[in-house]
Design a protein around this motif. Structure first.
Motif, PDB file in Angstrom:
ATOM      1  N   MET A   1       0.842  -1.191   0.000  1.00 37.16           N
ATOM      2  CA  MET A   1       0.000   0.000   0.000  1.00 37.16           C
ATOM      3  C   MET A   1       0.881   1.248   0.000  1.00 37.16           C
ATOM      4  O   MET A   1       1.817   1.354   0.791  1.00 37.16           O
ATOM      5  N   LYS A   2       0.561   2.186  -0.860  1.00 38.14           N
ATOM      6  CA  LYS A   2       1.328   3.424  -0.972  1.00 38.14           C
ATOM      7  C   LYS A   2       0.635   4.500  -0.123  1.00 38.14           C
ATOM      8  O   LYS A   2      -0.434   4.998  -0.474  1.00 38.14           O
ATOM      9  N   ILE A   3       1.252   4.846   1.014  1.00 37.61           N
ATOM     10  CA  ILE A   3       0.643   5.759   1.985  1.00 37.61           C
ATOM     11  C   ILE A   3       1.383   7.083   2.005  1.00 37.61           C
ATOM     12  O   ILE A   3       2.612   7.120   2.103  1.00 37.61           O
ATOM     13  N   LYS A   4       0.645   8.172   1.934  1.00 35.22           N
ATOM     14  CA  LYS A   4       1.223   9.515   2.034  1.00 35.22           C
ATOM     15  C   LYS A   4       0.990  10.060   3.432  1.00 35.22           C
ATOM     16  O   LYS A   4      -0.137  10.015   3.947  1.00 35.22           O
ATOM     17  N   ILE A   5       2.040  10.595   4.043  1.00 37.78           N
ATOM     18  CA  ILE A   5       1.914  11.222   5.357  1.00 37.78           C
ATOM     19  C   ILE A   5       1.796  12.728   5.163  1.00 37.78           C
ATOM     20  O   ILE A   5       2.615  13.356   4.493  1.00 37.78           O
ATOM     21  N   THR A   6       0.760  13.301   5.767  1.00 43.70           N
ATOM     22  CA  THR A   6       0.566  14.748   5.751  1.00 43.70           C
ATOM     23  C   THR A   6       0.487  15.229   7.199  1.00 43.70           C
ATOM     24  O   THR A   6       0.169  14.460   8.111  1.00 43.70           O
ATOM     25  N   ALA A   7       0.790  16.507   7.396  1.00 46.74           N
ATOM     26  CA  ALA A   7       0.815  17.034   8.768  1.00 46.74           C
ATOM     27  C   ALA A   7       0.597  18.534   8.769  1.00 46.74           C
ATOM     28  O   ALA A   7       0.900  19.223   7.789  1.00 46.74           O
ATOM     29  N   ASP A   8       0.084  19.036   9.878  1.00 44.26           N
ATOM     30  CA  ASP A   8      -0.056  20.481  10.055  1.00 44.26           C
ATOM     31  C   ASP A   8       1.320  21.105  10.250  1.00 44.26           C
ATOM     32  O   ASP A   8       2.265  20.449  10.718  1.00 44.26           O
ATOM     33  N   SER A   9       1.434  22.384   9.934  1.00 44.90           N
ATOM     34  CA  SER A   9       2.727  23.078   9.984  1.00 44.90           C
ATOM     35  C   SER A   9       3.304  23.177  11.386  1.00 44.90           C
ATOM     36  O   SER A   9       4.490  23.479  11.555  1.00 44.90           O
ATOM     37  N   THR A  10       2.511  22.902  12.393  1.00 40.68           N
ATOM     38  CA  THR A  10       2.964  22.992  13.783  1.00 40.68           C
ATOM     39  C   THR A  10       3.910  21.873  14.189  1.00 40.68           C
ATOM     40  O   THR A  10       4.388  21.858  15.327  1.00 40.68           O
ATOM     41  N   CYS A  11       4.211  20.933  13.282  1.00 39.90           N
ATOM     42  CA  CYS A  11       5.117  19.830  13.655  1.00 39.90           C
ATOM     43  C   CYS A  11       6.572  20.290  13.766  1.00 39.90           C
ATOM     44  O   CYS A  11       7.396  19.581  14.354  1.00 39.90           O
ATOM     45  N   ASP A  12       6.903  21.460  13.200  1.00 38.46           N
ATOM     46  CA  ASP A  12       8.230  22.077  13.373  1.00 38.46           C
ATOM     47  C   ASP A  12       9.401  21.161  13.013  1.00 38.46           C
ATOM     48  O   ASP A  12      10.489  21.260  13.618  1.00 38.46           O
ATOM     49  N   LEU A  13       9.212  20.273  12.045  1.00 39.56           N
ATOM     50  CA  LEU A  13      10.318  19.431  11.589  1.00 39.56           C
ATOM     51  C   LEU A  13      11.294  20.249  10.751  1.00 39.56           C
ATOM     52  O   LEU A  13      10.955  21.313  10.236  1.00 39.56           O
ATOM     53  N   SER A  14      12.508  19.736  10.591  1.00 37.08           N
ATOM     54  CA  SER A  14      13.501  20.428   9.781  1.00 37.08           C
ATOM     55  C   SER A  14      13.139  20.283   8.304  1.00 37.08           C
ATOM     56  O   SER A  14      12.475  19.308   7.907  1.00 37.08           O
ATOM     57  N   PRO A  15      13.567  21.208   7.454  1.00 38.22           N
ATOM     58  CA  PRO A  15      13.321  21.078   6.015  1.00 38.22           C
ATOM     59  C   PRO A  15      13.868  19.766   5.459  1.00 38.22           C
ATOM     60  O   PRO A  15      13.273  19.164   4.558  1.00 38.22           O
ATOM     61  N   GLU A  16      15.001  19.303   5.996  1.00 40.02           N
ATOM     62  CA  GLU A  16      15.593  18.053   5.535  1.00 40.02           C
ATOM     63  C   GLU A  16      14.699  16.866   5.862  1.00 40.02           C
ATOM     64  O   GLU A  16      14.520  15.962   5.027  1.00 40.02           O
ATOM     65  N   GLN A  17      14.143  16.842   7.072  1.00 38.69           N
ATOM     66  CA  GLN A  17      13.250  15.745   7.448  1.00 38.69           C
ATOM     67  C   GLN A  17      11.994  15.728   6.578  1.00 38.69           C
ATOM     68  O   GLN A  17      11.525  14.669   6.160  1.00 38.69           O
ATOM     69  N   ILE A  18      11.460  16.908   6.309  1.00 32.24           N
ATOM     70  CA  ILE A  18      10.254  17.006   5.483  1.00 32.24           C
ATOM     71  C   ILE A  18      10.537  16.509   4.067  1.00 32.24           C
ATOM     72  O   ILE A  18       9.767  15.716   3.494  1.00 32.24           O
ATOM     73  N   ALA A  19      11.655  16.948   3.502  1.00 33.00           N
ATOM     74  CA  ALA A  19      11.999  16.564   2.129  1.00 33.00           C
ATOM     75  C   ALA A  19      12.342  15.079   2.024  1.00 33.00           C
ATOM     76  O   ALA A  19      11.861  14.383   1.119  1.00 33.00           O
ATOM     77  N   GLN A  20      13.152  14.588   2.940  1.00 33.24           N
ATOM     78  CA  GLN A  20      13.593  13.194   2.878  1.00 33.24           C
ATOM     79  C   GLN A  20      12.437  12.211   3.025  1.00 33.24           C
ATOM     80  O   GLN A  20      12.471  11.115   2.459  1.00 33.24           O
ATOM     81  N   ASN A  21      11.423  12.590   3.783  1.00 35.37           N
ATOM     82  CA  ASN A  21      10.297  11.690   4.025  1.00 35.37           C
ATOM     83  C   ASN A  21       9.084  12.016   3.156  1.00 35.37           C
ATOM     84  O   ASN A  21       8.050  11.348   3.277  1.00 35.37           O
ATOM     85  N   GLY A  22       9.203  13.026   2.316  1.00 35.89           N
ATOM     86  CA  GLY A  22       8.103  13.369   1.423  1.00 35.89           C
ATOM     87  C   GLY A  22       6.833  13.778   2.145  1.00 35.89           C
ATOM     88  O   GLY A  22       5.724  13.475   1.694  1.00 35.89           O
ATOM     89  N   ILE A  23       6.982  14.470   3.268  1.00 33.02           N
ATOM     90  CA  ILE A  23       5.818  14.866   4.078  1.00 33.02           C
ATOM     91  C   ILE A  23       5.154  16.088   3.456  1.00 33.02           C
ATOM     92  O   ILE A  23       5.822  17.067   3.117  1.00 33.02           O
ATOM     93  N   LYS A  24       3.854  16.043   3.315  1.00 31.93           N
ATOM     94  CA  LYS A  24       3.098  17.194   2.828  1.00 31.93           C
ATOM     95  C   LYS A  24       2.636  18.013   4.026  1.00 31.93           C
ATOM     96  O   LYS A  24       1.915  17.516   4.894  1.00 31.93           O
TER      97      LYS A  24
END
Length: 282
Positions: A1-24
């Motif tokens: 199953m191909k699952i996309k993870i999305t999150a509100d902007s309040t998660c405060d992750l680093s740009p690298e973490q967001i890009a590497q994990n493909g988080i929307k």
């Protein structure tokens, strides 16, 4: 199953973490000077601090509307089999409620209440990314994340209380007393709410070192994989005190420094730093 993870902007992750994990990331809204902006898109924390320092009113925040979540889920499902959205804690915003309402139209969408904010929220997002790689049952994945959310340890140490006073989260009398006594309160997230924990007194860098040592006192109860050091602007001395205290434990596989986004900055102001981690199952 191909699952996309999305999150509100309040998660405060680093740009690298967001890009590497493909988080929307779905931005909340920041209201400043009579205009509305998207968190991290067309406004940054530095602009908020400059606005308030110049005598402007404290900025306010607004949740992501139901319609925006509906559009997010609809568009994402064109490329993915399922969506798991990790929301800002339901005790702090209507984001979770709005995302939950929007998800009702999409059988392949699950919404998880992070019960948290900032990188406490971010921890749940990162764990969701790991689970998404092998998950075949959305309900089982959601149940695992729901349980995990209750084990995230989120706290911050504050150097100043004026933002909390202006935002109605701290009385002027309390703030005056704290300032006169040079108290630095620890704000903890418990059961989807912020409470005042231990109060530290004196030089902020020394208080910071003691705060970190206190939070990490029982290392055997903490998962060693990852710890976040998340902050608004602080002095190099204060940041070094926090980093040194964490490093002295020689315990965590990954120490990630991230910067608090606009939503958190609106309510905490400058001089705020926290260490956030996950506790083991009991």
């Amino acid at each position: 199953m191909k699952i996309k993870i999305t999150a509100d902007s309040t998660c405060d992750l680093s740009p690298e973490q967001i890009a590497q994990n493909g988080i929307k990331i779905t931005p909340l809204f920041v209201n400043m000077g009579g205009k509305s902006y998207q968190d991290g898109i067309d406004i940054q924390p530095a602009e908020i601090f400059a606005h308030v320092a110049a005598g402007g009113e404290l900025c306010s925040t607004a949740a992501v509307p139901v319609g925006v979540y509906e559009d997010l889920f609809r568009e994402t499902l064109k490329e993915y089999d399922a969506v798991v959205h990790i929301s800002l804690g339901s005790g702090f915003s209507t984001c979770y409620q709005n995302a939950y309402i929007a998800a009702a139209e999409f059988p392949q969408v699950r919404v998880v209440d992070s019960r948290n904010l900032s990188t406490g929220h971010g921890h749940v997002v990162m764990e969701a990314c790991k689970l998404a790689k092998t998950a075949e049952d959305l309900d089982a994945m959601k149940a695992e994340l729901d349980e995990l959310a209750g084990r995230v340890d989120t706290s911050f140490l504050l150097d100043r209380l004026d933002y909390m006073v202006k935002g109605g989260r701290c009385s002027m009398v309390t703030a005056l007393g704290a300032n006169l006594l040079r108290l630095k309160p620890c704000i903890e997230v418990r059961d989807n709410k912020m409470i005042v924990g231990k109060k530290y007194r004196g030089n902020y860098a020394r208080c910071m070192a003691q705060y970190v040592n206190d939070r990490l006192e029982k290392l055997d109860d903490i998962i060693p994989e990852r710890i976040f050091i998340t902050h608004t602007p602080v002095t190099p001395e204060v940041l070094d005190a926090a980093k040194s205290a964490v490093a002295s434990k020689n315990y965590f596989s990954e120490v990630v420094e991230t910067y608090a986004g606009c939503t958190i900055s609106c309510h905490c102001g400058e001089g705020c730093l926290g260490v956030l981690f996950i506790r083991k199952k009991k």
